[in-house]
Design a protein around this motif. Structure first.
Motif, PDB file in Angstrom:
ATOM      1  N   GLN A 160      72.802  61.484  46.553  1.00  0.00           N
ATOM      2  CA  GLN A 160      73.911  60.545  46.482  1.00  0.00           C
ATOM      3  C   GLN A 160      74.045  59.850  47.826  1.00  0.00           C
ATOM      4  OE1 GLN A 160      77.592  62.164  45.103  1.00  0.00           O
ATOM      5  NE2 GLN A 160      78.741  60.318  45.524  1.00  0.00           N
ATOM      6  N   PHE A 161      74.188  58.552  47.778  1.00  0.00           N
ATOM      7  CA  PHE A 161      74.438  57.752  48.974  1.00  0.00           C
ATOM      8  C   PHE A 161      75.898  57.337  48.940  1.00  0.00           C
ATOM      9  CE2 PHE A 161      69.948  56.866  48.064  1.00  0.00           C
ATOM     10  CZ  PHE A 161      69.390  57.191  49.275  1.00  0.00           C
ATOM     11  N   ALA A 162      76.577  57.453  50.058  1.00  0.00           N
ATOM     12  CA  ALA A 162      77.975  57.030  50.141  1.00  0.00           C
ATOM     13  C   ALA A 162      78.231  56.454  51.524  1.00  0.00           C
ATOM     14  CB  ALA A 162      78.905  58.206  49.875  1.00  0.00           C
ATOM     15  N   SER A 163      79.204  55.571  51.593  1.00  0.00           N
ATOM     16  CA  SER A 163      79.532  54.995  52.890  1.00  0.00           C
ATOM     17  C   SER A 163      80.330  56.006  53.704  1.00  0.00           C
ATOM     18  CB  SER A 163      80.336  53.711  52.711  1.00  0.00           C
ATOM     19  OG  SER A 163      81.551  54.004  52.054  1.00  0.00           O
ATOM     20  N   VAL A 164      80.270  55.880  55.010  1.00  0.00           N
ATOM     21  CA  VAL A 164      81.016  56.758  55.903  1.00  0.00           C
ATOM     22  C   VAL A 164      81.913  55.900  56.789  1.00  0.00           C
ATOM     23  CG1 VAL A 164      79.301  58.600  55.951  1.00  0.00           C
ATOM     24  CG2 VAL A 164      79.159  56.770  57.609  1.00  0.00           C
ATOM     25  N   GLU A 165      82.982  56.515  57.258  1.00  0.00           N
ATOM     26  CA  GLU A 165      83.880  55.786  58.145  1.00  0.00           C
ATOM     27  C   GLU A 165      83.225  55.627  59.509  1.00  0.00           C
ATOM     28  OE1 GLU A 165      87.725  57.553  58.385  1.00  0.00           O
ATOM     29  OE2 GLU A 165      87.828  57.877  56.229  1.00  0.00           O
ATOM     30  N   LYS A 166      83.518  54.525  60.137  1.00  0.00           N
ATOM     31  CA  LYS A 166      82.992  54.303  61.485  1.00  0.00           C
ATOM     32  C   LYS A 166      83.682  55.251  62.446  1.00  0.00           C
ATOM     33  CE  LYS A 166      81.392  49.714  60.884  1.00  0.00           C
ATOM     34  NZ  LYS A 166      80.052  49.482  61.229  1.00  0.00           N
ATOM     35  N   ARG A 167      82.943  55.746  63.411  1.00  0.00           N
ATOM     36  CA  ARG A 167      83.496  56.671  64.394  1.00  0.00           C
ATOM     37  C   ARG A 167      84.302  55.922  65.433  1.00  0.00           C
ATOM     38  NH1 ARG A 167      78.712  60.945  65.750  1.00  0.00           N
ATOM     39  NH2 ARG A 167      78.414  61.696  63.628  1.00  0.00           N
ATOM     40  N   ARG A 168      85.322  56.598  65.934  1.00  0.00           N
ATOM     41  CA  ARG A 168      86.112  56.018  67.010  1.00  0.00           C
ATOM     42  C   ARG A 168      85.368  56.208  68.328  1.00  0.00           C
ATOM     43  NH1 ARG A 168      91.478  59.069  67.119  1.00  0.00           N
ATOM     44  NH2 ARG A 168      90.004  60.739  66.906  1.00  0.00           N
ATOM     45  N   ALA A 169      85.585  55.306  69.232  1.00  0.00           N
ATOM     46  CA  ALA A 169      84.966  55.415  70.554  1.00  0.00           C
ATOM     47  C   ALA A 169      85.611  56.573  71.321  1.00  0.00           C
ATOM     48  CB  ALA A 169      85.144  54.119  71.323  1.00  0.00           C
ATOM     49  N   VAL A 170      84.832  57.242  72.129  1.00  0.00           N
ATOM     50  CA  VAL A 170      85.333  58.353  72.933  1.00  0.00           C
ATOM     51  C   VAL A 170      85.974  57.792  74.193  1.00  0.00           C
ATOM     52  CG1 VAL A 170      84.647  60.396  74.234  1.00  0.00           C
ATOM     53  CG2 VAL A 170      83.553  59.892  72.058  1.00  0.00           C
ATOM     54  N   ASP A 171      87.179  58.271  74.486  1.00  0.00           N
ATOM     55  CA  ASP A 171      87.866  57.865  75.709  1.00  0.00           C
ATOM     56  C   ASP A 171      87.357  58.766  76.834  1.00  0.00           C
ATOM     57  OD1 ASP A 171      89.541  57.063  77.713  1.00  0.00           O
ATOM     58  OD2 ASP A 171      91.390  57.714  76.746  1.00  0.00           O
ATOM     59  N   ILE A 172      86.466  58.254  77.645  1.00  0.00           N
ATOM     60  CA  ILE A 172      85.801  59.028  78.689  1.00  0.00           C
ATOM     61  C   ILE A 172      86.791  59.598  79.694  1.00  0.00           C
ATOM     62  CG2 ILE A 172      84.124  58.924  80.580  1.00  0.00           C
ATOM     63  CD1 ILE A 172      82.852  58.858  77.836  1.00  0.00           C
ATOM     64  N   ASP A 173      87.794  58.824  80.072  1.00  0.00           N
ATOM     65  CA  ASP A 173      88.770  59.310  81.055  1.00  0.00           C
ATOM     66  C   ASP A 173      89.551  60.507  80.518  1.00  0.00           C
ATOM     67  OD1 ASP A 173      88.014  57.398  82.929  1.00  0.00           O
ATOM     68  OD2 ASP A 173      89.434  55.913  82.127  1.00  0.00           O
ATOM     69  N   SER A 174      89.944  60.461  79.245  1.00  0.00           N
ATOM     70  CA  SER A 174      90.654  61.597  78.649  1.00  0.00           C
ATOM     71  C   SER A 174      89.752  62.814  78.562  1.00  0.00           C
ATOM     72  CB  SER A 174      91.146  61.239  77.247  1.00  0.00           C
ATOM     73  OG  SER A 174      92.099  60.226  77.301  1.00  0.00           O
ATOM     74  N   LEU A 175      88.494  62.610  78.216  1.00  0.00           N
ATOM     75  CA  LEU A 175      87.544  63.710  78.129  1.00  0.00           C
ATOM     76  C   LEU A 175      87.322  64.348  79.498  1.00  0.00           C
ATOM     77  CD1 LEU A 175      85.613  65.320  76.330  1.00  0.00           C
ATOM     78  CD2 LEU A 175      83.882  63.592  76.798  1.00  0.00           C
ATOM     79  N   ARG A 176      87.187  63.537  80.519  1.00  0.00           N
ATOM     80  CA  ARG A 176      87.013  64.066  81.886  1.00  0.00           C
ATOM     81  C   ARG A 176      88.248  64.834  82.343  1.00  0.00           C
ATOM     82  NH1 ARG A 176      83.989  58.971  83.914  1.00  0.00           N
ATOM     83  NH2 ARG A 176      81.851  59.651  83.625  1.00  0.00           N
ATOM     84  N   ALA A 177      89.441  64.321  82.022  1.00  0.00           N
ATOM     85  CA  ALA A 177      90.678  65.005  82.397  1.00  0.00           C
ATOM     86  C   ALA A 177      90.781  66.360  81.697  1.00  0.00           C
ATOM     87  CB  ALA A 177      91.884  64.140  82.042  1.00  0.00           C
ATOM     88  N   LEU A 178      90.362  66.418  80.455  1.00  0.00           N
ATOM     89  CA  LEU A 178      90.412  67.670  79.701  1.00  0.00           C
ATOM     90  C   LEU A 178      89.420  68.686  80.255  1.00  0.00           C
ATOM     91  CD1 LEU A 178      91.348  69.259  77.133  1.00  0.00           C
ATOM     92  CD2 LEU A 178      89.400  68.232  75.990  1.00  0.00           C
ATOM     93  N   THR A 179      88.195  68.263  80.509  1.00  0.00           N
ATOM     94  CA  THR A 179      87.157  69.203  80.936  1.00  0.00           C
ATOM     95  C   THR A 179      87.235  69.563  82.419  1.00  0.00           C
ATOM     96  OG1 THR A 179      85.589  67.391  81.251  1.00  0.00           O
ATOM     97  CG2 THR A 179      85.550  68.511  79.120  1.00  0.00           C
ATOM     98  N   SER A 180      87.864  68.744  83.221  1.00  0.00           N
ATOM     99  CA  SER A 180      87.930  69.051  84.654  1.00  0.00           C
ATOM    100  C   SER A 180      88.796  70.280  84.933  1.00  0.00           C
ATOM    101  CB  SER A 180      88.461  67.853  85.439  1.00  0.00           C
ATOM    102  OG  SER A 180      89.809  67.601  85.092  1.00  0.00           O
ATOM    103  N   ALA A 181      89.729  70.562  84.053  1.00  0.00           N
ATOM    104  CA  ALA A 181      90.601  71.727  84.235  1.00  0.00           C
ATOM    105  C   ALA A 181      89.946  73.023  83.745  1.00  0.00           C
ATOM    106  CB  ALA A 181      91.908  71.507  83.492  1.00  0.00           C
ATOM    107  N   MET A 182      88.839  72.911  83.063  1.00  0.00           N
ATOM    108  CA  MET A 182      88.159  74.098  82.525  1.00  0.00           C
ATOM    109  C   MET A 182      87.325  74.770  83.611  1.00  0.00           C
ATOM    110  SD  MET A 182      86.761  72.785  78.892  1.00  0.00           S
ATOM    111  CE  MET A 182      87.843  72.301  77.580  1.00  0.00           C
ATOM    112  N   PRO A 183      87.296  76.103  83.630  1.00  0.00           N
ATOM    113  CA  PRO A 183      86.478  76.789  84.638  1.00  0.00           C
ATOM    114  C   PRO A 183      84.985  76.635  84.333  1.00  0.00           C
ATOM    115  CG  PRO A 183      87.436  78.374  83.128  1.00  0.00           C
ATOM    116  CD  PRO A 183      88.021  77.039  82.781  1.00  0.00           C
TER     117      PRO A 183
END
Length: 69
Positions: free
Chosen positions: A27-50
């Motif tokens: 079966q072939f079906a359409s998929v929703e387009k992915r949202r762009a990743v907010d790099i600044d938010s990702l860096r802020a989240l991971t920078s606090a991780m050990p």
């Protein structure tokens, strides 16, 4: 009579099932387009991780070896 390729129909938003001999094969079906990743938010989240104390290879190997027996 025009023929529409299954991939083109799915890309247009439809869903196409291929049923040879009455059995659903694929079966072939359409998929929703992915949202762009907010790099600044990702860096802020991971920078606090050990930082990891051991390499990923050593961690996975120890995890597998520990659960093997």
């Amino acid at each position: 009579m025009s023929t529409v390729r299954p991939v083109d129909a799915a890309e247009g938003g439809g869903s196409v099932a291929i049923n040879p001999q009455g059995n659903k094969a694929t079966q072939f079906a359409s998929v929703e387009k992915r949202r762009a990743v907010d790099i600044d938010s990702l860096r802020a989240l991971t920078s606090a991780m050990p930082r990891q104390k051991e390499s990923a290879q050593a961690f996975v190997r120890a995890m597998r070896d520990g659960d093997r027996y």
